[in-house]
Design an enzyme around this catalytic site. Sequence first.
Site, PDB file in Angstrom:
ATOM      1  N   ASP A  41       0.828  -1.207   0.000  1.00 21.56           N
ATOM      2  CA  ASP A  41       0.000   0.000   0.000  1.00 21.56           C
ATOM      3  C   ASP A  41       0.858   1.251   0.000  1.00 21.56           C
ATOM      4  O   ASP A  41       2.042   1.218   0.376  1.00 21.56           O
ATOM      5  CB  ASP A  41      -0.903   0.032   1.246  1.00 21.56           C
ATOM      6  N   LYS A  63      -3.235   2.301  -2.895  1.00 22.59           N
ATOM      7  CA  LYS A  63      -4.497   2.934  -2.529  1.00 22.59           C
ATOM      8  C   LYS A  63      -4.266   4.127  -1.625  1.00 22.59           C
ATOM      9  O   LYS A  63      -3.731   4.009  -0.540  1.00 22.59           O
ATOM     10  CB  LYS A  63      -5.407   1.915  -1.840  1.00 22.59           C
ATOM     11  N   MET A 178      -8.268   8.822   9.294  1.00 23.61           N
ATOM     12  CA  MET A 178      -8.685   9.096   7.909  1.00 23.61           C
ATOM     13  C   MET A 178      -9.840  10.106   7.843  1.00 23.61           C
ATOM     14  O   MET A 178     -10.712  10.003   6.989  1.00 23.61           O
ATOM     15  CB  MET A 178      -9.108   7.793   7.207  1.00 23.61           C
TER      16      MET A 178
END
Length: 509
Positions: A41, A63, A178
């Site tokens: 990632d 991602k 996030m």
Amino acid sequence: MTEMTGMTGMVYLIGAGPGDAGLITLRGLEALRRADVIIYDHLASESLLNETRPEAEWINAGKFAGNHHMKQGEIEQVLIERAKQGLQVARLKGGDPFIFGRGGEEALALSAAGIPFTVIPGVSSSYAAAAYAGIPVTHRRVASSFHVITGHEDPGKGSSSLDYETLAREEGTLVFLMGLSRIRDICRMLIEHEKDPFTPSAVIASGTTARQRCIIAPLNEIAGKTEEEGIRPPAILLVGNVADLQPQVAWQQKGPLTGQRILVTATKAMAGRLGQMISSLGGEPVLLSLIEVRLIENLNIKPVLSQAPAGGWIVFTSRNGVQLFFQQMKNERVDARLLGNKKIAAMGNGTKRILEDYGYYADLIPEQSCSESLAETLCREIIQNRTNEQSAEQPEVLMFRAKEASDVLYTALDRAGIHYVDIPLYVTERQWKKAELLNQILKDVDAVTFCSASAVDAFHAMTHGKEIKAKTICIGPVTAKAACEKGIRVDRQAEKYDLSGLVQSLCEL
């Protein structure tokens, strides 16, 4: 972990930690080093990929917000397909795979397909980023609990499942992962549900890395201050009285390289040592070995060693040469006593130290770690101590080095009339699979270090000769000359041609 059957391989769901490569677990690193395939990632430290085997396949899942290299279903399909081929597959995920990392979805997909897998937890940014910023998420007198909440819910759910009324009443620390793009909404909802607007809060971006930034402000001001400071993901929002402890707890000491991301292009053995030196001075090393060394096939060094006289010289010009020489001695079952009382010349302190690890101590080390200095010192030493007993048929010098090594050393020996044998011990190979990652990394590093002309050549080929904005530092004149010939700007050349000299130049730059 499920039991392996037939030719089915194994999938390891590995938590890479929050950004600092040193925070991966020992078990995670062990699995990464033996994997055949690595699916990684964006949030996993690039330096961890340097720990993989040269022949391992890399797949960039890539991602991150607004840019998806692979969809989740595609990632799961690749995991299943590679495992069915009997391969060891490492799924390297930022933080912990089971904390908002969709590792649970991947585990369910593997289970449904009958693929054996192992989960290796990782250090989570939910507490590690705060710890690096000097904020303990719990404290006996301030917060007896902490709560980890996603700030980015599945859009397919239609409405939020977060109970802001309950969250607002919590006296523990709230950590939103996030959630930077929704920070205003999160703060507003908490305040609307009667969370004290003056609750100490923090936003920590790029936690545990050189780019880490920490903003402290009351809950009703933190969103505005974050926007004013231009904070970008990845970041966490922390809400709670523990944020007030930051000025007293902040523990990271500033060094001459603090805040600097420094690309290390050397071979894996040298990159590890250079990375440690950079870290000790506060910098973040990004290890990406663009070259690796490989023993030449069908090598036979025993006859050459047998021919050399007792008082002759063995020359090593690199740590790679030393390590591969003793590896080849073992491969050929050469008894160490065959070396007898031969003298040893080593170029540089790094080569000297590796030699000592094998129980041998150099008789000659040139003042500067370069071929010119070694050639001058060695020729002078041999000529001054030469005796009439030396047979013209026997080589006075055996050189074990890279096939593509420069001609400086043997040219000097020829001029001095010294009989030698130059044994190509290994070849240096470019790691082409690292080209894509290299070009990504160059967008966010402050400096690039070069420790050899081979690394310069590989860098130039992989970047297609495009201009780079980062500062460049070369370990010595041969490397600097190679860079200039390739059109690479050299900002600094180390005055002392070894790793310590290179790091000193980094600090000065």
